[in-house]
Design a protein around this motif. Structure first.
Motif, PDB file in Angstrom:
ATOM      1  N   GLU A   2       0.812  -1.217   0.000  1.00  0.00           N
ATOM      2  CA  GLU A   2       0.000   0.000   0.000  1.00  0.00           C
ATOM      3  C   GLU A   2       0.848   1.271   0.000  1.00  0.00           C
ATOM      4  OE1 GLU A   2      -2.822  -0.156   3.188  1.00  0.00           O
ATOM      5  OE2 GLU A   2      -3.277  -2.268   2.798  1.00  0.00           O
ATOM      6  N   ALA A   3       2.136   1.143   0.261  1.00  0.00           N
ATOM      7  CA  ALA A   3       3.033   2.313   0.289  1.00  0.00           C
ATOM      8  C   ALA A   3       4.428   1.839  -0.108  1.00  0.00           C
ATOM      9  CB  ALA A   3       3.038   2.946   1.672  1.00  0.00           C
ATOM     10  N   MET A   4       4.655   1.682  -1.398  1.00  0.00           N
ATOM     11  CA  MET A   4       5.917   1.120  -1.880  1.00  0.00           C
ATOM     12  C   MET A   4       6.946   2.214  -2.142  1.00  0.00           C
ATOM     13  SD  MET A   4       4.626  -2.039  -4.314  1.00  0.00           S
ATOM     14  CE  MET A   4       3.341  -1.183  -5.237  1.00  0.00           C
ATOM     15  N   ARG A   5       8.201   1.868  -2.014  1.00  0.00           N
ATOM     16  CA  ARG A   5       9.298   2.827  -2.179  1.00  0.00           C
ATOM     17  C   ARG A   5       9.620   3.096  -3.646  1.00  0.00           C
ATOM     18  NH1 ARG A   5      13.757   0.710  -4.169  1.00  0.00           N
ATOM     19  NH2 ARG A   5      14.145  -1.529  -4.046  1.00  0.00           N
ATOM     20  N   PHE A   6       9.065   2.326  -4.556  1.00  0.00           N
ATOM     21  CA  PHE A   6       9.442   2.397  -5.965  1.00  0.00           C
ATOM     22  C   PHE A   6       8.895   3.662  -6.630  1.00  0.00           C
ATOM     23  CE2 PHE A   6       8.683  -2.118  -4.824  1.00  0.00           C
ATOM     24  CZ  PHE A   6      10.008  -2.491  -4.701  1.00  0.00           C
ATOM     25  N   ALA A   7       9.636   4.143  -7.601  1.00  0.00           N
ATOM     26  CA  ALA A   7       9.229   5.331  -8.351  1.00  0.00           C
ATOM     27  C   ALA A   7       8.044   4.999  -9.254  1.00  0.00           C
ATOM     28  CB  ALA A   7      10.402   5.839  -9.188  1.00  0.00           C
ATOM     29  N   ASP A   8       7.360   6.036  -9.698  1.00  0.00           N
ATOM     30  CA  ASP A   8       6.277   5.858 -10.665  1.00  0.00           C
ATOM     31  C   ASP A   8       6.809   5.146 -11.909  1.00  0.00           C
ATOM     32  OD1 ASP A   8       4.916   7.392  -8.842  1.00  0.00           O
ATOM     33  OD2 ASP A   8       4.584   9.099 -10.182  1.00  0.00           O
ATOM     34  N   ALA A   9       5.957   4.307 -12.502  1.00  0.00           N
ATOM     35  CA  ALA A   9       6.272   3.654 -13.783  1.00  0.00           C
ATOM     36  C   ALA A   9       7.588   2.880 -13.726  1.00  0.00           C
ATOM     37  CB  ALA A   9       6.295   4.677 -14.909  1.00  0.00           C
ATOM     38  N   SER A  10       7.741   2.042 -12.707  1.00  0.00           N
ATOM     39  CA  SER A  10       8.984   1.278 -12.526  1.00  0.00           C
ATOM     40  C   SER A  10       8.948  -0.119 -13.130  1.00  0.00           C
ATOM     41  CB  SER A  10       9.296   1.144 -11.029  1.00  0.00           C
ATOM     42  OG  SER A  10       9.624   2.388 -10.460  1.00  0.00           O
ATOM     43  N   PHE A  11       7.756  -0.707 -13.312  1.00  0.00           N
ATOM     44  CA  PHE A  11       7.674  -2.128 -13.655  1.00  0.00           C
ATOM     45  C   PHE A  11       6.815  -2.379 -14.890  1.00  0.00           C
ATOM     46  CE2 PHE A  11       8.468  -1.864  -9.093  1.00  0.00           C
ATOM     47  CZ  PHE A  11       9.577  -2.684  -8.970  1.00  0.00           C
ATOM     48  N   ASP A  12       7.253  -3.352 -15.675  1.00  0.00           N
ATOM     49  CA  ASP A  12       6.464  -3.804 -16.819  1.00  0.00           C
ATOM     50  C   ASP A  12       5.307  -4.690 -16.381  1.00  0.00           C
ATOM     51  OD1 ASP A  12       8.154  -2.731 -18.994  1.00  0.00           O
ATOM     52  OD2 ASP A  12       9.637  -4.140 -18.210  1.00  0.00           O
ATOM     53  N   VAL A  13       5.539  -5.511 -15.363  1.00  0.00           N
ATOM     54  CA  VAL A  13       4.531  -6.454 -14.873  1.00  0.00           C
ATOM     55  C   VAL A  13       4.577  -6.480 -13.353  1.00  0.00           C
ATOM     56  CG1 VAL A  13       3.805  -8.879 -14.796  1.00  0.00           C
ATOM     57  CG2 VAL A  13       4.655  -7.918 -16.936  1.00  0.00           C
ATOM     58  N   VAL A  14       3.400  -6.538 -12.738  1.00  0.00           N
ATOM     59  CA  VAL A  14       3.277  -6.805 -11.302  1.00  0.00           C
ATOM     60  C   VAL A  14       2.427  -8.056 -11.133  1.00  0.00           C
ATOM     61  CG1 VAL A  14       2.440  -5.965  -9.075  1.00  0.00           C
ATOM     62  CG2 VAL A  14       3.486  -4.367 -10.683  1.00  0.00           C
TER      63      VAL A  14
END
Length: 235
Positions: free
Chosen positions: A108-120
């Protein structure tokens, strides 16, 4: 104690026996469900960065690494440090430390930047989330435009006869065998109850669409014992 902390402590406690019990209680069919979900990940095409939320002991992360291009990178995220400790051992034994990393964190509160992953991906974990819609929106934030969310989750069969057999198995046998092996009957009473409390397919696909996902779709496996939900972030 807050719900998240209770869930975290429960999974910490059952981590050493979790894989063995999962395969035993699903009669090994959970492996085929993961293979079906892998097709959606592979079909995403350009997937080079993959986030596996509620990764547990890492079975799905390892399976993803086996199917994806060697340049792909997978991050496993989980609340339970006990589960992650088992995962780290598996990753090390497989020699995949360069491709798979894992860390403790809250979806619910991840450290990753916006638009970091192709797939979750989320395999058999979203039913345990305290605030599912908040997690869906946070996942949408870290997905790249055109990225894909793939969810696997256990489900109560819609057929009445199958539902009767399901209830008999999961309400009585699962807590008994889970308690005998892990020593924590309460955990294996909670897990079947959490499946029954999870929204049905129509409600959940509507929830995903309401949180901003496009092209939301659903597939049922093994007569509705497991369901896969897929949604995409618009370009």
């Amino acid at each position: 104690m807050p719900q998240k902390e209770k869930i975290q402590q429960m999974f910490d406690g059952i981590a050493p026996d979790y894989d063995r019990l999962n395969h035993l209680m699903s009669l090994g069919v959970d492996r085929s469900w993961r293979r079906r979900a892998l097709r959606e990940i592979v079909d995403a095409g350009r997937a080079q960065s993959i986030l596996d939320i509620a990764c547990g002991t890492g079975d799905f992360s390892l399976a993803i690494a086996d199917r994806m291009h060697p340049d792909s990178r997978i991050i496993g995220l989980d609340l339970s440090e006990g589960m992650l400790a088992v995962m780290r051992d598996k990753v090390a034994k497989a020699g995949l430390e360069g491709r798979i990393s894992c860390e403790q964190g809250d979806s619910e509160a991840m450290r990753f930047a916006d638009a970091s992953f192709d797939v979750v991906t989320i395999a058999f974990g979203i039913r345990n989330f305290a605030h599912r819609e908040a997690a869906l929106r946070e996942i949408l934030r870290v997905l790249k435009p055109g990225g894909r969310l793939v969810i696997l989750e256990l489900s109560v069969p819609e057929n009445r006869i199958l539902r009767w057999g399901y209830n008999l198995y999961f309400k009585h046998f699962v807590p008994w065998i889970g308690g005998r092996i892990s020593g924590d009957r309460a955990a294996y009473t909670y897990l079947p109850a959490s499946v029954q409390a999870f929204p049905g397919r129509r409600e959940w696909t509507a929830t995903m669409a309401g949180c901003g996902y496009a092209q939301v779709r659903h597939k049922a496996f093994t007569l509705g014992l497991c369901r896969m939900y897929v949604g995409e972030k618009e370009n």
